[in-house]
Motif scaffolding. Sequence first.
Motif, mmCIF file in Angstrom:
data_model
loop_
_atom_site.group_PDB
_atom_site.id
_atom_site.type_symbol
_atom_site.label_atom_id
_atom_site.label_comp_id
_atom_site.label_asym_id
_atom_site.label_seq_id
_atom_site.Cartn_x
_atom_site.Cartn_y
_atom_site.Cartn_z
ATOM 1 N N TRP A 42 -3.685 3.924 -1.760
ATOM 2 C CA TRP A 42 -3.698 3.035 -2.925
ATOM 3 C C TRP A 42 -3.104 1.687 -2.533
ATOM 4 O O TRP A 42 -2.145 1.619 -1.769
ATOM 5 C CB TRP A 42 -2.849 3.632 -4.039
ATOM 6 C CG TRP A 42 -3.424 4.865 -4.649
ATOM 7 C CD1 TRP A 42 -3.417 6.128 -4.128
ATOM 8 C CD2 TRP A 42 -4.090 4.956 -5.894
ATOM 9 N NE1 TRP A 42 -4.038 7.004 -4.974
ATOM 10 C CE2 TRP A 42 -4.462 6.308 -6.078
ATOM 11 C CE3 TRP A 42 -4.420 4.030 -6.883
ATOM 12 C CZ2 TRP A 42 -5.136 6.739 -7.204
ATOM 13 C CZ3 TRP A 42 -5.084 4.477 -8.007
ATOM 14 C CH2 TRP A 42 -5.444 5.813 -8.156
ATOM 15 N N GLN A 46 -1.468 -1.040 -4.677
ATOM 16 C CA GLN A 46 -0.984 -1.178 -6.048
ATOM 17 C C GLN A 46 -1.696 -0.153 -6.929
ATOM 18 O O GLN A 46 -1.600 1.028 -6.663
ATOM 19 C CB GLN A 46 -1.178 -2.612 -6.550
ATOM 20 C CG GLN A 46 -0.447 -3.655 -5.752
ATOM 21 C CD GLN A 46 1.059 -3.658 -6.004
ATOM 22 O OE1 GLN A 46 1.583 -2.977 -6.881
ATOM 23 N NE2 GLN A 46 1.775 -4.406 -5.190
ATOM 24 N N LYS A 47 -2.490 -0.590 -7.908
ATOM 25 C CA LYS A 47 -3.209 0.330 -8.797
ATOM 26 C C LYS A 47 -4.654 0.554 -8.351
ATOM 27 O O LYS A 47 -5.405 1.248 -9.022
ATOM 28 C CB LYS A 47 -3.202 -0.212 -10.224
ATOM 29 C CG LYS A 47 -1.824 -0.264 -10.822
ATOM 30 C CD LYS A 47 -1.863 -0.797 -12.233
ATOM 31 C CE LYS A 47 -0.457 -0.849 -12.814
ATOM 32 N NZ LYS A 47 -0.456 -1.371 -14.179
ATOM 33 N N ARG A 48 -5.030 -0.036 -7.234
ATOM 34 C CA ARG A 48 -6.415 0.056 -6.747
ATOM 35 C C ARG A 48 -6.544 1.216 -5.760
ATOM 36 O O ARG A 48 -5.862 1.273 -4.740
ATOM 37 C CB ARG A 48 -6.814 -1.260 -6.073
ATOM 38 C CG ARG A 48 -8.264 -1.312 -5.634
ATOM 39 C CD ARG A 48 -8.619 -2.711 -5.165
ATOM 40 N NE ARG A 48 -7.872 -3.090 -3.990
ATOM 41 C CZ ARG A 48 -8.281 -2.918 -2.740
ATOM 42 N NH1 ARG A 48 -9.454 -2.371 -2.496
ATOM 43 N NH2 ARG A 48 -7.542 -3.315 -1.730
ATOM 44 N N PHE A 49 -7.447 2.136 -6.081
ATOM 45 C CA PHE A 49 -7.684 3.325 -5.264
ATOM 46 C C PHE A 49 -8.666 2.979 -4.153
ATOM 47 O O PHE A 49 -9.792 2.576 -4.424
ATOM 48 C CB PHE A 49 -8.240 4.433 -6.161
ATOM 49 C CG PHE A 49 -8.577 5.705 -5.454
ATOM 50 C CD1 PHE A 49 -7.608 6.430 -4.789
ATOM 51 C CD2 PHE A 49 -9.865 6.198 -5.474
ATOM 52 C CE1 PHE A 49 -7.916 7.631 -4.158
ATOM 53 C CE2 PHE A 49 -10.184 7.388 -4.860
ATOM 54 C CZ PHE A 49 -9.205 8.103 -4.203
ATOM 55 N N TYR A 96 0.853 -1.196 0.000
ATOM 56 C CA TYR A 96 0.000 0.000 0.000
ATOM 57 C C TYR A 96 0.882 1.238 0.000
ATOM 58 O O TYR A 96 2.029 1.198 0.459
ATOM 59 C CB TYR A 96 -0.869 0.061 1.255
ATOM 60 C CG TYR A 96 -1.970 -0.957 1.305
ATOM 61 C CD1 TYR A 96 -3.266 -0.622 0.916
ATOM 62 C CD2 TYR A 96 -1.730 -2.242 1.761
ATOM 63 C CE1 TYR A 96 -4.295 -1.551 0.980
ATOM 64 C CE2 TYR A 96 -2.745 -3.183 1.826
ATOM 65 C CZ TYR A 96 -4.028 -2.829 1.429
ATOM 66 O OH TYR A 96 -5.032 -3.747 1.486
#
Length: 67
Positions: A46, A48-51, A3
């Motif tokens: 975040w 990785q690429k997940r908000f 994260y």
Amino acid sequence: MYYRIYPLGPDGRYLPPIELECDSDEAALAALTAVDPPPPHGCEIWQQKRFLGRFRVGPGGVAVRQP
């Protein structure tokens, strides 16, 4: 899981991230409440690429989602 907490400056721009290794989203939110001092203008989290969202540490040291 990896994260990043991105503190926001007074102008809304990202400040250098705080990198975390947490087991869950809940653990990442708990880690935000342990940041000293808490980001005064809020932050984005975040995984990785997940908000996950924009948050602020509210009264009582609880992470509060911002609109």
